[in-house]
Design a protein around this motif. Sequence first.
Motif, PDB file in Angstrom:
ATOM      1  N   GLY A 123       0.728  -1.416   0.063  1.00 43.53           N
ATOM      2  CA  GLY A 123       0.134   0.009   0.003  1.00 43.53           C
ATOM      3  C   GLY A 123       0.777   1.056   0.088  1.00 43.53           C
ATOM      4  N   ILE A 124       0.177   2.263   0.393  1.00 51.73           N
ATOM      5  CA  ILE A 124       0.974   3.749   0.579  1.00 51.73           C
ATOM      6  C   ILE A 124       0.353   4.268   1.764  1.00 51.73           C
ATOM      7  CG2 ILE A 124       1.404   6.065  -0.293  1.00 51.73           C
ATOM      8  CD1 ILE A 124       1.649   4.877  -3.157  1.00 51.73           C
ATOM      9  N   ASP A 125       1.271   4.815   2.743  1.00 48.58           N
ATOM     10  CA  ASP A 125       0.903   5.606   3.688  1.00 48.58           C
ATOM     11  C   ASP A 125       1.639   5.186   5.177  1.00 48.58           C
ATOM     12  OD1 ASP A 125      -1.014   7.179   2.639  1.00 48.58           O
ATOM     13  OD2 ASP A 125      -2.886   6.526   3.413  1.00 48.58           O
ATOM     14  N   ASP A 126       1.652   4.174   5.266  1.00 46.84           N
ATOM     15  CA  ASP A 126       2.095   3.608   6.664  1.00 46.84           C
ATOM     16  C   ASP A 126       1.126   4.190   7.568  1.00 46.84           C
ATOM     17  OD1 ASP A 126       3.814   2.201   8.258  1.00 46.84           O
ATOM     18  OD2 ASP A 126       4.920   3.414   8.680  1.00 46.84           O
ATOM     19  N   HIS A 127      -0.036   3.802   7.350  1.00 47.30           N
ATOM     20  CA  HIS A 127      -1.185   4.018   8.235  1.00 47.30           C
ATOM     21  C   HIS A 127      -0.795   2.969   9.593  1.00 47.30           C
ATOM     22  CE1 HIS A 127      -5.234   3.560   9.561  1.00 47.30           C
ATOM     23  NE2 HIS A 127      -5.534   4.771   8.998  1.00 47.30           N
ATOM     24  N   PRO A 128      -1.341   3.498  10.633  1.00 44.07           N
ATOM     25  CA  PRO A 128      -1.022   2.700  11.854  1.00 44.07           C
ATOM     26  C   PRO A 128      -1.584   1.302  11.727  1.00 44.07           C
ATOM     27  CG  PRO A 128      -2.100   4.823  12.476  1.00 44.07           C
ATOM     28  CD  PRO A 128      -1.986   4.736  10.998  1.00 44.07           C
ATOM     29  N   THR A 129      -2.670   1.001  11.058  1.00 38.36           N
ATOM     30  CA  THR A 129      -3.017  -0.517  10.947  1.00 38.36           C
ATOM     31  C   THR A 129      -2.177  -1.201  10.077  1.00 38.36           C
ATOM     32  OG1 THR A 129      -4.544   0.018   9.007  1.00 38.36           O
ATOM     33  CG2 THR A 129      -5.542  -0.023  11.346  1.00 38.36           C
ATOM     34  N   ALA A 130      -1.233  -0.710   9.386  1.00 34.34           N
ATOM     35  CA  ALA A 130      -0.280  -1.184   8.553  1.00 34.34           C
ATOM     36  C   ALA A 130       0.529  -1.991   9.134  1.00 34.34           C
ATOM     37  CB  ALA A 130       0.299  -0.143   7.289  1.00 34.34           C
ATOM     38  N   GLU A 131       0.950  -1.441  10.502  1.00 37.33           N
ATOM     39  CA  GLU A 131       1.959  -2.098  11.205  1.00 37.33           C
ATOM     40  C   GLU A 131       1.036  -3.336  11.553  1.00 37.33           C
ATOM     41  OE1 GLU A 131       3.359  -0.056  14.492  1.00 37.33           O
ATOM     42  OE2 GLU A 131       4.614  -1.776  14.931  1.00 37.33           O
ATOM     43  N   LEU A 132      -0.012  -2.935  12.222  1.00 36.98           N
ATOM     44  CA  LEU A 132      -0.902  -4.300  12.816  1.00 36.98           C
ATOM     45  C   LEU A 132      -1.110  -5.321  11.981  1.00 36.98           C
ATOM     46  CD1 LEU A 132      -3.426  -2.403  14.763  1.00 36.98           C
ATOM     47  CD2 LEU A 132      -1.537  -3.503  15.560  1.00 36.98           C
ATOM     48  N   ALA A 133      -1.338  -5.107  10.723  1.00 33.60           N
ATOM     49  CA  ALA A 133      -1.839  -5.954   9.407  1.00 33.60           C
ATOM     50  C   ALA A 133      -0.388  -6.419   9.018  1.00 33.60           C
ATOM     51  CB  ALA A 133      -2.525  -5.403   8.295  1.00 33.60           C
ATOM     52  N   ASP A 134       0.725  -6.224   9.088  1.00 27.67           N
ATOM     53  CA  ASP A 134       1.980  -6.297   8.912  1.00 27.67           C
ATOM     54  C   ASP A 134       2.160  -6.284   7.342  1.00 27.67           C
ATOM     55  OD1 ASP A 134       4.504  -7.538   9.102  1.00 27.67           O
ATOM     56  OD2 ASP A 134       4.041  -9.802   8.799  1.00 27.67           O
ATOM     57  N   LEU A 135       1.698  -4.924   6.960  1.00 31.86           N
ATOM     58  CA  LEU A 135       1.455  -4.634   5.544  1.00 31.86           C
ATOM     59  C   LEU A 135       2.890  -3.831   5.142  1.00 31.86           C
ATOM     60  CD1 LEU A 135      -0.416  -4.259   2.956  1.00 31.86           C
ATOM     61  CD2 LEU A 135      -0.962  -2.103   4.273  1.00 31.86           C
ATOM     62  N   THR A 136       3.452  -4.533   4.053  1.00 34.69           N
ATOM     63  CA  THR A 136       4.426  -3.724   3.225  1.00 34.69           C
ATOM     64  C   THR A 136       3.887  -2.429   2.704  1.00 34.69           C
ATOM     65  OG1 THR A 136       5.668  -5.668   2.818  1.00 34.69           O
ATOM     66  CG2 THR A 136       6.320  -3.548   1.621  1.00 34.69           C
ATOM     67  N   THR A 137       4.572  -1.119   2.837  1.00 36.43           N
ATOM     68  CA  THR A 137       3.931   0.015   2.050  1.00 36.43           C
ATOM     69  C   THR A 137       5.141   0.911   2.029  1.00 36.43           C
ATOM     70  OG1 THR A 137       2.298   1.668   2.788  1.00 36.43           O
ATOM     71  CG2 THR A 137       3.783   1.029   4.549  1.00 36.43           C
ATOM     72  N   VAL A 138       4.451   2.113   1.628  1.00 42.14           N
ATOM     73  CA  VAL A 138       5.516   3.174   1.171  1.00 42.14           C
ATOM     74  C   VAL A 138       5.042   4.197   2.187  1.00 42.14           C
ATOM     75  CG1 VAL A 138       6.024   5.063  -0.483  1.00 42.14           C
ATOM     76  CG2 VAL A 138       5.870   2.663  -1.266  1.00 42.14           C
ATOM     77  N   ARG A 139       5.985   4.846   3.147  1.00 40.52           N
ATOM     78  CA  ARG A 139       5.420   5.647   4.015  1.00 40.52           C
ATOM     79  C   ARG A 139       5.775   7.178   3.365  1.00 40.52           C
ATOM     80  NH1 ARG A 139       9.020   5.508   9.338  1.00 40.52           N
ATOM     81  NH2 ARG A 139       7.747   3.690   9.668  1.00 40.52           N
ATOM     82  N   GLN A 140       4.474   7.817   3.714  1.00 40.14           N
ATOM     83  CA  GLN A 140       4.572   9.240   3.520  1.00 40.14           C
ATOM     84  C   GLN A 140       4.623   9.986   4.891  1.00 40.14           C
ATOM     85  OE1 GLN A 140       1.288  11.532   1.827  1.00 40.14           O
ATOM     86  NE2 GLN A 140       0.036   9.832   1.912  1.00 40.14           N
ATOM     87  N   PRO A 141       5.305  11.000   5.011  1.00 40.12           N
ATOM     88  CA  PRO A 141       5.173  11.926   5.986  1.00 40.12           C
ATOM     89  C   PRO A 141       3.849  12.775   5.948  1.00 40.12           C
ATOM     90  CG  PRO A 141       6.722  12.929   4.545  1.00 40.12           C
ATOM     91  CD  PRO A 141       6.151  11.528   3.927  1.00 40.12           C
ATOM     92  N   VAL A 142       2.889  12.521   7.153  1.00 36.50           N
ATOM     93  CA  VAL A 142       1.670  13.128   6.808  1.00 36.50           C
ATOM     94  C   VAL A 142       1.749  14.584   7.863  1.00 36.50           C
ATOM     95  CG1 VAL A 142      -0.531  12.938   7.145  1.00 36.50           C
ATOM     96  CG2 VAL A 142       0.550  10.902   6.340  1.00 36.50           C
TER      97      VAL A 142
END
Lengths: 330, 330
Positions: A268-287
């Motif tokens: 995904g994209i964002d690095d939403h808090p649930t991304a960590e919970l869901a063990d989701l690879t993502t692209v972090r954006q500084p919000v």
Amino acid sequence: MADVARRTGVSIATVSRALRGEKGVSEATRLRIQRIADELAYVVSPEASKLSGGATGRVAVVVPWIDAWFYSRILAGIEHELRAADLDVMLYCLEESSQRESFFERLPLRRKVDAVIAVAFPLTGPERARLEEMDVTVVVIGAHAGDFPSVRIDDELAARQAVGHLIRIGHTRIGMIRTVDPEGQSWEGDIARVAGFHGALADAGLDDDCTATVPWGIEGGERGMELLLSRADVPTAVFCHSDEVAVGALRTLRRAGIPVPAGMSVIGIDDHPTAELADLTTVRQPVAEQGAAAGRVVVDLLGGREPAERAVVLPTHLVVRGSTARPAEL
Amino acid sequence: MADVARRTGVSIATVSRALRGEKGVSEATRLRIQRIADELAYVVSPEASKLSGGATGRVAVVVPWIDAWFYSRILAGIEHELRAADLDVMLYCLEESSQRESFFERLPLRRKVDAVIAVAFPLTGPERARLEEMDVTVVVIGAHAGDFPSVRIDDELAARQAVGHLIRIGHTRIGMIRTVDPEGQSWEGDIARVAGFHGALADAGLDDDCTATVPWGIEGGERGMELLLSRADVPTAVFCHSDEVAVGALRTLRRAGIPVPAGMSVIGIDDHPTAELADLTTVRQPVAEQGAAAGRVVVDLLGGREPAERAVVLPTHLVVRGSTARPAEL
DNA sequence: ATGTGATGCGTAAACGTTTGCGTTAAGAGC
DNA sequence: GCTCTTAACGCAAACGTTTACGCATCACAT
């Protein structure tokens, strides 16, 4: 203010000048005035100030939603920065495009604020024009609109980082779940991410246009994954417009009994808090940082200073977690 | 406004009265004035209006954080309701108690707003006093503070609903993870939930004070679960202060290899979006509705009407999902 | 000693409303 | 037809600032 003046033994005009840090007041009296004003817990009336040519000390923040992670964090960043500069934040939440239209037509904030920060809006031409003719400074976040200063990430690059990762670990059939708003409109960020998706695939000689378009959100993600699973050429990896969409995709996969990442990689994209919970690879954006940066630009502009940059682009980077792996076939 | 008056052939005073719907203007001229004003796209200057005794049309919303689900949804509810009444929202975010103190001491919003909505704050006595002496209407959400109108849920009842469920399905050793803010302070809501927890246990003759206190948040939940697992008498079910805390607890359980709900039942409060994702049993509280209710109270109060209720208590109810079940021993 | 330019400060006129009070005119009651 | 009430409206004084302008004062060079 008259009170402060009387107490200090100077004229109202001097108090006004002293409090706003204008020159024409000796340091000694300025300090004296400052002290008395503090004692009386005096604050200037923004009304009177504005009325006689001063500033309101207020800036409007216009967002499409507040109760969404991205926007509330942006807002937090803005608020923090503006509060530090003693500016007040007025919140405008315009969910529907009809509200937006009437907002920009009526311009209810005409004399209410010194500046406007528009977050992630697809500003139409006329809307831009209205903003320009209004006498306020404007900063946009998450989009470029005319000559207004802007703060954003490079959405196309972020998409390339995500898709690049999938390609690098061996995927050749990659799908994308893209999103539209509740009214079916594509926003600038999504369009850029789609461009990055196709660009990365094309660079690797892989483009086969495997996309699904759904309304933004978790449910959209669920449906998007269903759509991709319905294809004859089911991809081995999916790039999602954002983490919340990816979370939806993961739910569909779980229900379908398809193991992640063994049977399907998801990013995904964002690095939403649930991304960590869901063990989701993502692209972090500084919000929050985007909000803060926009706040700083506004503060600079209102202070008569040219901001460091007129078009701030903040970096994004890959966060590798457990939802991506080499495709099973390899 | 002078323009409208000239155009219509009446005095400024009449225009002012007509536009605000005051009596003392004939319907005919009112309509004429209204028409001209619309033509000129005229809007009253809020500054001038306020300056001469009118209202600001602004209400301050004071929250401890914005980038948290609960607060951003509350805010959304408030914004929606106030926008409908043509009131503007000014946002104040006071994270630290030091900020809160200086805020209530300096009262920077003294002449800036007509009303203040304080969300979930542990208002100290002096702070209440300052608010009272300030000439604004005040509404609090998620707490009762003095005689101010309030909107909230019954936290004790919500806790009883949660713990009652656990008892009803057979649990006898029940723990609770309670929370404090980053500065170690307990908030009113938490205290009430703890009271409900003990009350429900006592009613069933089970009270054994099995609680862990941690900072609010997912990480707090992780640590809270660790603390409970460290006890000699590990409980078979855990009531968490809120869903986010419960999600943290679930993570610890997963890492510990303890199956949920077979090895441990977990229940939270809120019905946070991730509760559904995590299949977490919880007690739902209406969040946006609390904001909306507070907004309505403010609108009523500012309109000179007595609100329907001065102390709105919204209902909560159990949402049963998969994180709770009978204890293994039975 | 005189002129010159800053510097520090006060005076007063805006800014665009609201509102108390006064005036006028129209209708009601006799 | 006369007063009395009431409705419709105008006048002008606030409201609390900012700012152009003007007046001293003072240091300094002439």
